[in-house]
Write a protein that holds these residues in place. Structure first.
Motif, PDB file in Angstrom:
ATOM      1  N   PHE A 649       0.830  -1.213   0.000  1.00 27.78           N
ATOM      2  CA  PHE A 649       0.000   0.000   0.000  1.00 27.78           C
ATOM      3  C   PHE A 649       0.862   1.259   0.000  1.00 27.78           C
ATOM      4  CE2 PHE A 649      -2.042   3.129   3.055  1.00 27.78           C
ATOM      5  CZ  PHE A 649      -2.804   3.773   2.079  1.00 27.78           C
ATOM      6  N   LEU A 650       1.917   1.250   0.792  1.00 29.90           N
ATOM      7  CA  LEU A 650       2.728   2.440   1.039  1.00 29.90           C
ATOM      8  C   LEU A 650       3.440   2.941  -0.217  1.00 29.90           C
ATOM      9  CD1 LEU A 650       3.463   4.124   3.559  1.00 29.90           C
ATOM     10  CD2 LEU A 650       5.493   2.690   3.809  1.00 29.90           C
ATOM     11  N   LEU A 651       4.077   2.046  -0.955  1.00 30.75           N
ATOM     12  CA  LEU A 651       4.900   2.476  -2.089  1.00 30.75           C
ATOM     13  C   LEU A 651       4.078   3.066  -3.234  1.00 30.75           C
ATOM     14  CD1 LEU A 651       7.713  -0.244  -2.127  1.00 30.75           C
ATOM     15  CD2 LEU A 651       7.507   1.870  -0.814  1.00 30.75           C
ATOM     16  N   PRO A 652       2.921   2.488  -3.590  1.00 31.87           N
ATOM     17  CA  PRO A 652       2.093   3.171  -4.601  1.00 31.87           C
ATOM     18  C   PRO A 652       1.614   4.553  -4.158  1.00 31.87           C
ATOM     19  CG  PRO A 652       1.432   0.874  -4.397  1.00 31.87           C
ATOM     20  CD  PRO A 652       2.401   1.141  -3.285  1.00 31.87           C
ATOM     21  N   VAL A 653       1.367   4.714  -2.864  1.00 35.01           N
ATOM     22  CA  VAL A 653       0.972   6.021  -2.340  1.00 35.01           C
ATOM     23  C   VAL A 653       2.106   7.032  -2.526  1.00 35.01           C
ATOM     24  CG1 VAL A 653       0.501   7.295  -0.197  1.00 35.01           C
ATOM     25  CG2 VAL A 653      -0.744   5.195  -0.699  1.00 35.01           C
ATOM     26  N   ILE A 654       3.331   6.623  -2.194  1.00 37.17           N
ATOM     27  CA  ILE A 654       4.497   7.502  -2.382  1.00 37.17           C
ATOM     28  C   ILE A 654       4.681   7.806  -3.866  1.00 37.17           C
ATOM     29  CG2 ILE A 654       6.999   7.660  -2.128  1.00 37.17           C
ATOM     30  CD1 ILE A 654       6.736   5.852   0.351  1.00 37.17           C
ATOM     31  N   GLN A 655       4.530   6.786  -4.691  1.00 30.25           N
ATOM     32  CA  GLN A 655       4.685   6.951  -6.143  1.00 30.25           C
ATOM     33  C   GLN A 655       3.746   8.019  -6.678  1.00 30.25           C
ATOM     34  OE1 GLN A 655       6.563   5.462  -8.679  1.00 30.25           O
ATOM     35  NE2 GLN A 655       5.455   6.748 -10.129  1.00 30.25           N
ATOM     36  N   LEU A 656       2.480   7.944  -6.299  1.00 30.40           N
ATOM     37  CA  LEU A 656       1.487   8.910  -6.781  1.00 30.40           C
ATOM     38  C   LEU A 656       1.758  10.305  -6.211  1.00 30.40           C
ATOM     39  CD1 LEU A 656      -1.277   9.554  -8.178  1.00 30.40           C
ATOM     40  CD2 LEU A 656      -2.337   9.025  -5.979  1.00 30.40           C
ATOM     41  N   ASN A 682      13.541   3.898   7.684  1.00 29.43           N
ATOM     42  CA  ASN A 682      13.119   2.753   8.493  1.00 29.43           C
ATOM     43  C   ASN A 682      13.120   1.443   7.721  1.00 29.43           C
ATOM     44  OD1 ASN A 682      12.036   3.829  11.296  1.00 29.43           O
ATOM     45  ND2 ASN A 682      11.410   5.312   9.752  1.00 29.43           N
ATOM     46  N   SER A 683      13.576   1.480   6.475  1.00 27.76           N
ATOM     47  CA  SER A 683      13.588   0.259   5.666  1.00 27.76           C
ATOM     48  C   SER A 683      14.769  -0.627   6.040  1.00 27.76           C
ATOM     49  CB  SER A 683      13.681   0.623   4.182  1.00 27.76           C
ATOM     50  OG  SER A 683      13.763  -0.538   3.395  1.00 27.76           O
ATOM     51  N   PRO A 684      14.533  -1.932   6.236  1.00 26.67           N
ATOM     52  CA  PRO A 684      15.642  -2.834   6.568  1.00 26.67           C
ATOM     53  C   PRO A 684      16.487  -3.198   5.348  1.00 26.67           C
ATOM     54  CG  PRO A 684      13.578  -4.053   6.484  1.00 26.67           C
ATOM     55  CD  PRO A 684      13.228  -2.600   6.278  1.00 26.67           C
ATOM     56  N   CYS A 685      15.909  -3.043   4.139  1.00 25.67           N
ATOM     57  CA  CYS A 685      16.647  -3.380   2.922  1.00 25.67           C
ATOM     58  C   CYS A 685      16.008  -2.680   1.732  1.00 25.67           C
ATOM     59  CB  CYS A 685      16.665  -4.892   2.691  1.00 25.67           C
ATOM     60  SG  CYS A 685      14.996  -5.579   2.499  1.00 25.67           S
ATOM     61  N   LEU A 686      16.730  -2.644   0.634  1.00 23.41           N
ATOM     62  CA  LEU A 686      16.238  -1.996  -0.584  1.00 23.41           C
ATOM     63  C   LEU A 686      15.516  -3.020  -1.447  1.00 23.41           C
ATOM     64  CD1 LEU A 686      16.149   0.579  -2.327  1.00 23.41           C
ATOM     65  CD2 LEU A 686      18.272  -0.179  -3.390  1.00 23.41           C
ATOM     66  N   THR A 687      14.201  -2.803  -1.635  1.00 21.77           N
ATOM     67  CA  THR A 687      13.421  -3.697  -2.492  1.00 21.77           C
ATOM     68  C   THR A 687      13.373  -3.120  -3.914  1.00 21.77           C
ATOM     69  OG1 THR A 687      11.329  -2.565  -2.105  1.00 21.77           O
ATOM     70  CG2 THR A 687      11.972  -4.261  -0.503  1.00 21.77           C
ATOM     71  N   PRO A 688      13.110  -3.971  -4.919  1.00 20.31           N
ATOM     72  CA  PRO A 688      13.020  -3.466  -6.299  1.00 20.31           C
ATOM     73  C   PRO A 688      11.972  -2.359  -6.446  1.00 20.31           C
ATOM     74  CG  PRO A 688      13.120  -5.861  -6.284  1.00 20.31           C
ATOM     75  CD  PRO A 688      12.982  -5.443  -4.858  1.00 20.31           C
ATOM     76  N   LEU A 691      13.289   0.863  -5.034  1.00 22.19           N
ATOM     77  CA  LEU A 691      14.288   1.408  -5.961  1.00 22.19           C
ATOM     78  C   LEU A 691      13.621   2.059  -7.167  1.00 22.19           C
ATOM     79  CD1 LEU A 691      17.320   1.645  -6.662  1.00 22.19           C
ATOM     80  CD2 LEU A 691      17.128  -0.563  -7.829  1.00 22.19           C
ATOM     81  N   ARG A 692      12.519   1.452  -7.629  1.00 26.94           N
ATOM     82  CA  ARG A 692      11.847   1.940  -8.839  1.00 26.94           C
ATOM     83  C   ARG A 692      11.217   3.325  -8.631  1.00 26.94           C
ATOM     84  NH1 ARG A 692       8.331  -2.043  -9.417  1.00 26.94           N
ATOM     85  NH2 ARG A 692      10.012  -3.421 -10.058  1.00 26.94           N
ATOM     86  N   ILE A 693      10.780   3.614  -7.418  1.00 27.61           N
ATOM     87  CA  ILE A 693      10.139   4.911  -7.144  1.00 27.61           C
ATOM     88  C   ILE A 693      11.083   6.068  -7.434  1.00 27.61           C
ATOM     89  CG2 ILE A 693       9.140   6.374  -5.321  1.00 27.61           C
ATOM     90  CD1 ILE A 693       8.143   3.929  -3.955  1.00 27.61           C
ATOM     91  N   PHE A 694      12.404   5.802  -7.352  1.00 29.20           N
ATOM     92  CA  PHE A 694      13.360   6.894  -7.547  1.00 29.20           C
ATOM     93  C   PHE A 694      13.276   7.497  -8.949  1.00 29.20           C
ATOM     94  CE2 PHE A 694      17.471   8.983  -7.961  1.00 29.20           C
ATOM     95  CZ  PHE A 694      17.555   9.648  -6.738  1.00 29.20           C
ATOM     96  N   GLN A 695      12.568   6.842  -9.839  1.00 32.66           N
ATOM     97  CA  GLN A 695      12.352   7.410 -11.174  1.00 32.66           C
ATOM     98  C   GLN A 695      11.660   8.774 -11.094  1.00 32.66           C
ATOM     99  OE1 GLN A 695      10.115   4.354 -13.170  1.00 32.66           O
ATOM    100  NE2 GLN A 695      11.867   2.984 -13.392  1.00 32.66           N
ATOM    101  N   TYR A 730      21.129   4.559 -11.043  1.00 35.57           N
ATOM    102  CA  TYR A 730      20.763   5.980 -11.149  1.00 35.57           C
ATOM    103  C   TYR A 730      21.926   6.970 -11.128  1.00 35.57           C
ATOM    104  CZ  TYR A 730      15.959   4.456 -10.292  1.00 35.57           C
ATOM    105  OH  TYR A 730      14.726   3.855 -10.388  1.00 35.57           O
ATOM    106  N   ALA A 731      23.175   6.504 -10.980  1.00 35.66           N
ATOM    107  CA  ALA A 731      24.296   7.437 -10.833  1.00 35.66           C
ATOM    108  C   ALA A 731      24.425   8.376 -12.024  1.00 35.66           C
ATOM    109  CB  ALA A 731      25.598   6.665 -10.618  1.00 35.66           C
ATOM    110  N   THR A 732      24.292   7.849 -13.243  1.00 37.58           N
ATOM    111  CA  THR A 732      24.468   8.683 -14.445  1.00 37.58           C
ATOM    112  C   THR A 732      23.433   9.801 -14.499  1.00 37.58           C
ATOM    113  OG1 THR A 732      25.317   6.755 -15.640  1.00 37.58           O
ATOM    114  CG2 THR A 732      24.605   8.656 -16.960  1.00 37.58           C
ATOM    115  N   ASP A 733      22.164   9.442 -14.293  1.00 41.44           N
ATOM    116  CA  ASP A 733      21.105  10.453 -14.320  1.00 41.44           C
ATOM    117  C   ASP A 733      21.267  11.455 -13.180  1.00 41.44           C
ATOM    118  OD1 ASP A 733      19.948   9.258 -16.507  1.00 41.44           O
ATOM    119  OD2 ASP A 733      18.491   8.103 -15.340  1.00 41.44           O
ATOM    120  N   LEU A 734      21.673  10.944 -12.026  1.00 40.50           N
ATOM    121  CA  LEU A 734      21.823  11.813 -10.860  1.00 40.50           C
ATOM    122  C   LEU A 734      22.960  12.807 -11.076  1.00 40.50           C
ATOM    123  CD1 LEU A 734      20.403  12.088  -8.164  1.00 40.50           C
ATOM    124  CD2 LEU A 734      22.085  10.543  -7.158  1.00 40.50           C
TER     125      LEU A 734
END
Length: 980
Positions: A649-656, A682-688, A691-695, A730-734
């Motif tokens: 639920f959380l990640l689609p909310v952040i995405q929008l 608060n994330s214990p690890c990076l999920t795909p 990572l995708r939200i960073f777009q 994302y390093a190149t774009d960043l």
């Protein structure tokens, strides 16, 4: 455009443009748009909308196109501006006849004439005002009304101009027409009053319309047409006459039936009378001094005595109260603490106020406000029973509430009580004392009176701080009243809860909170929405969410009630239906979660399951979605690493919320970024998916908005979470985004960008310099050129320190690149850099960066390079400074140790006053165990480097180097290196 040939064609296209068929409408609009810049087009439009035989819709459209054309093309400097010849013709045509039969079109014509007047009157259009003055004198009713309507719009527009030259022109215009405007208003007013007395309501309605328009003209002239209006006898005569006219119109309202259309117009005119006085007071407070006495007598008489019974209506009461409030609060009427510093005008006004507001007058006003205007009405009580949620939303600040009588009376009470608290405090306390003990539940009036008095005590809480022992009152009286369960006693229970909410931020002992928590829980269980919504406010304050800093929340007091309170609040959230109420409940839930933090975990399951449904239901309510985002922020912080379970639920909310291509981002972006950040922290690890939200970030960086700081925090959070995985994608774009940002960004923004680069180098010293290589030459040049902003220079040196210490090969390549770009030798670049580094060391204030600089410069040793040996003294100076920064003396052994060293991982612990550590806090601790700043002893590093240099150059060569260092520095160095 030839008028004769074009009129028919334009008329035909205008007719098509009124069509409901888009296939006909769109081409017509396109054609009209092309004609906008054609000479003669507006003359054709003028002929069309003044031809009363044509279709009304076509004429209406012609007027609108003409009006829009004035905005775009009338000024001389506008592209495709109308010719002076055509404008002269148009001006003449606009005021040839004032006989438009259709009201809506007549209003539009008046507005467009006013728009032309704003630009051209009086210089290019001197005949406008004389023509209007003559036209309002004619006997023809229609022509007279239309001329008067135009006169009003022209006056209104000219009065709004603010440049000094324009103000002067309006002053001149006012002086020429003010007498005429006064006589015109008096004439229409007298005519109306005579016709009302004669019972001729139809004629009176027409006269009243003219009275209203002429008064609107006079309002603008009186308020904006004079620099010092009190010197003009005619102005002051008009203002004094207003009071008599007001009395006459109020008396007229008795005889006019409520359903009569004339009554509505009459009330609008009465309100306009009061607006003239309010505007005049606002713009000319000292000129108003002569009217203070009469204004107060008039307003108080009609609002607070029997004189107004059967005459006054709600909006008129509101206006009178506003008039009293503006006089009471006006800073122009308040003398300075040092009377000698006050102007004579201020002292005169204050004297009049003081003479009026005597003890009997103030007492009567206070009593009437409380026992008459504060009383709940039958309509309000009925609304409570039938629609409690709407009742509470209205009472706590709904849109209609803002403009109703109740808030106006409460604001007036607060202002008068504040101004005259020494007089009114005993009056209010006497009212409270008279109501001690229980109230007869059969006596509805007594219950409503007590409700009103308690309301007054709540509103005046800050003024009564020293006069009311609220803690005793709560224990001895209010707590017992909360427990009275009779249905008729509901207003008192509700008011007591509200009253406690008012006083918690003023005076309420912490020890009493558990007792109040118990009472709140019991009332929440009653399920009365009105109580529940007021109880939230009390909880909000109790949980330390008030803006007052000295009300400390104690978790141990609240924990016994946490489960039941949270459950009841959640049930309330499900039960209420209005958006405002749901937002309010969510804010309180967020507050509770924030305060108890991790201890909320056992109880949030139901809320976690409900929020996705609420989010879906609130698709059209962005402010409710903001409240949901705020709740999620606190929920993630409370759940910590367990918040990963919310990701579906959380990640689609952040995405929008953070997608700038989606319209809702305008409302949701700020909270969405905050939620994104705490989710990463608060994330214990990076999920795909995470990572995708960073777009979304690339577009956010292009916005360069006030949210940029949070964007950088999010980027840093990704770096700390999983730098390799994140940077590979994302390093190149960043890096590209950063290069663009640095071209046009504030110093603070520049530092934020550089800190990200510094963190990349800290976390990933091998890949980091390669991925952000395009940024490094500018950092190198900034150091050599002596960057003038200390905070930027400090960050430059932090970055270069990381490169030099942890990746010497990249440092060498970087110097070579810069030397090539500048056309200099590599050693020259190196020498300049070391010299500037030493010179600007004081720009670095953070101990970690200061130690890093010492380690980095020492890493150049041992060396036979002549430049490095020339700068040996500076390197040693920086090293000793670093030792002073980081070395602490062991009091028992007398030896020194590096206070920045970390040998093993310790779980970050939070004290009672701090938030528990996040997953990111733990990651930073682990990262520090790999950082040379925290793993390498500066003391030992210096010793090893000096020893290696000595071995390389020999004892004699090393001694020669040490002789370049100040003897005091050498002595300090030897003290630090004792034992090696």
């Amino acid at each position: 455009m030839d008028l004769n040939s074009a009129s028919t064609v334009v008329l035909q296209v205008l007719t098509q443009a009124t069509s409901q068929d888009t296939a006909v409408l769109k081409p017509a609009e396109e054609q009209l748009k092309q004609w906008e810049t054609q000479p003669g087009f507006y003359s054709v439009l003028l002929n069309i909308f003044t031809n009363h035989s044509l279709d009304v819709n076509v004429r209406w459209l012609a007027v609108l196109y003409f009006k829009n054309g004035i905005d775009r093309y009338w000024r001389r400097v506008a592209p495709h501006a109308l010719s002076e010849e055509e404008k002269t013709t148009l001006r003449a045509g606009l005021i040839t006849n004032f006989n438009e039969p259709v009201n809506q079109i007549a209003t539009q014509i008046s507005v467009l004439i006013a728009k032309v007047a704003r630009v051209d009157c009086p210089r290019q259009w001197p005949e406008l005002i004389p023509t209007l003055v003559e036209s309002v004198k004619v006997q023809d009713d229609l022509q007279q009304h239309r001329a008067l309507l135009t006169f009003y719009h022209v006056t209104k527009t000219l009065s709004s101009k603010r440049l000094a030259a324009d103000r002067k022109l309006f002053y001149d215009l006012t002086s020429n027409i003010y007498s005429f405007a006064c006589s015109l208003w008096n004439h229409h007013t007298d005519t109306f009053l005579q016709q009302i007395c004669a019972g001729n309501e139809a004629a009176a309605a027409n006269s009243l319309e003219r009275t209203l328009l002429s008064l609107k003209v006079l309002r603008k002239l009186t308020v904006h047409g004079f620099v010092e209006p009190h010197w003009n006898a005619e102005v002051m005569g008009f203002l004094h006459a207003l009071f008599e006219r007001l009395k006459q119109f109020l008396e007229c309202s008795r005889s006019i039936r409520a359903e009569n259309i004339c009554r509505d117009r009459l009330e609008k005119t009465i309100i306009l009378f009061t607006k003239v006085l309010l505007d005049f007071l606002d713009q000319h407070p000292f000129s108003f001094t002569a009217l203070i006495q009469r204004s107060l007598e008039f307003s108080v008489s009609y609002v607070f005595t029997e004189a107004g019974e059967g005459i006054v209506f709600e909006q008129f009461i509101v206006q009178c109260m506003n008039l009293i409030k503006m006089i009471v609060k006006n800073y122009a009427y308040k003398p300075s603490k040092n009377i000698e510093d006050s102007s004579p005008e201020t002292l005169e006004a204050h004297k009049i106020k003081t003479a009026f507001f005597t003890y009997p007058t103030l007492m009567e006003i206070c009593r009437r406000l409380v026992t008459h205007y504060f009383l709940l009405t039958k309509e309000e009580l009925t609304m409570w029973e039938e629609d409690p949620e709407s009742f509470t939303v209205e009472e706590t600040g709904g849109d209609s509430w803002k403009y109703s009588l109740r808030p106006c009376t409460e604001v007036l009470f607060i202002d008068i009580f504040h101004e005259y608290n020494q007089i009114l405090t005993p009056v209010l306390l006497e009212m409270v004392h008279s109501l001690q003990g229980s109230t007869n539940i059969e006596d509805t009036n007594a219950i409503l009176i007590k409700d009103a008095v308690y309301n007054a005590v709540g509103l005046a809480a800050y003024e009564l701080f020293d006069s009311v022992d609220f803690d005793q009152w709560f224990k001895n009286q209010l707590l017992a009243e909360l427990q009275v369960s009779y249905d008729r006693y509901k207003p008192i229970r509700r008011r007591v809860i509200w009253l406690i909410g008012q006083w918690i931020s003023v005076k309420f002992k912490s020890d009493l909170r558990p007792v109040l928590y118990e009472a709140i829980r019991n009332l929440l269980q009653d399920r009365d929405l009105v109580f529940c919504i007021h109880l939230q406010s009390v909880l909000f304050f109790l949980n330390g969410c008030s803006p007052v800093d000295d009300f400390e929340f104690r978790t141990d007091q609240f924990l016994p009630y946490l489960e039941s309170m949270f459950t009841l609040l959640f049930q309330l959230l499900q039960e209420v239906t209005q958006c405002d109420t749901k937002m309010h409940v969510l804010h309180v839930l967020s507050c509770v979660i924030e305060r108890v933090n991790m201890q909320i975990r056992p109880y949030v399951g139901c809320l976690v399951q409900y929020l996705p449904l609420l989010w879906k239901q609130s698709e059209e309510h962005n402010m409710l979605r903001c409240a949901i985002l705020s709740t999620l922020i606190h929920l993630v912080q409370g759940l910590g690493a367990d918040s990963k379970n919310l990701y579906p639920f959380l990640l689609p909310v952040i995405q929008l919320s953070t997608d700038v291509s989606q319209p809702p981002h305008v409302y949701l972006l700020e909270d969405g970024l905050e939620l994104w950040l705490v989710t990463l922290e608060n994330s214990p690890c990076l999920t795909p998916e995470l990572l995708r939200i960073f777009q979304n970030m690339s577009a956010l960086l292009e916005l360069s908005s006030e949210n940029l700081k949070n964007c950088f925090k999010i980027i840093n959070a990704y770096i700390f979470l999983s730098s390799s995985e994140f940077l590979q994608v994302y390093a190149t774009d960043l890096c590209r985004s950063f290069c663009e940002l640095l071209k046009d960004i504030t110093t603070e923004g520049q530092v934020q960008v550089l800190k990200v680069v510094e963190n990349v180098l800290k976390v990933n010293p091998v890949l980091g310099p390669q991925m952000f290589q395009p940024l490094l030459p500018s950092v190198c040049r900034g150091i050599i050129d002596g960057e003038r902003y200390p905070v930027v220079m400090s960050t430059y040196l932090g970055i270069m320190g990381r490169v030099l210490l942890q990746n010497a090969r990249v440092f060498s390549l970087l110097l070579s690149q810069v030397a090539c770009e500048l056309g200099q030798e590599l050693d020259q670049i190196l020498g300049n850099m070391i010299e500037m580094w030493v010179d600007r060391m004081d720009n670095i204030t953070q101990p970690e960066r200061r130690k890093l600089s010492a380690l980095a410069l020492l890493s150049l040793l041992p060396s036979l390079n002549g430049v490095i040996q020339d700068k040996f003294c500076g390197i040693i100076n920086i090293s000793v400074e670093g030792l002073h920064d980081v070395m602490t003396e062991d009091s028992e052994t007398g030896t020194y140790k590096d206070c920045m060293l970390m040998s093993h991982f310790e779980e970050p612990k939070a004290t009672d006053d701090e938030e528990p550590p996040t997953e990111q806090d733990k990651r930073k601790k682990i990262l520090a165990l790999k950082d040379p700043v925290h793993t390498v002893s500066l003391q030992h590093f210096i010793y090893e480097k000096l020893k290696a240099q000595q071995e390389l150059v020999g004892e004699q060569g090393f001694q020669a180097l040490m002789e370049t260092v100040d003897t005091e520095i050498v002595t300090q160095l030897q003290e630090f290196l004792q034992g090696f």
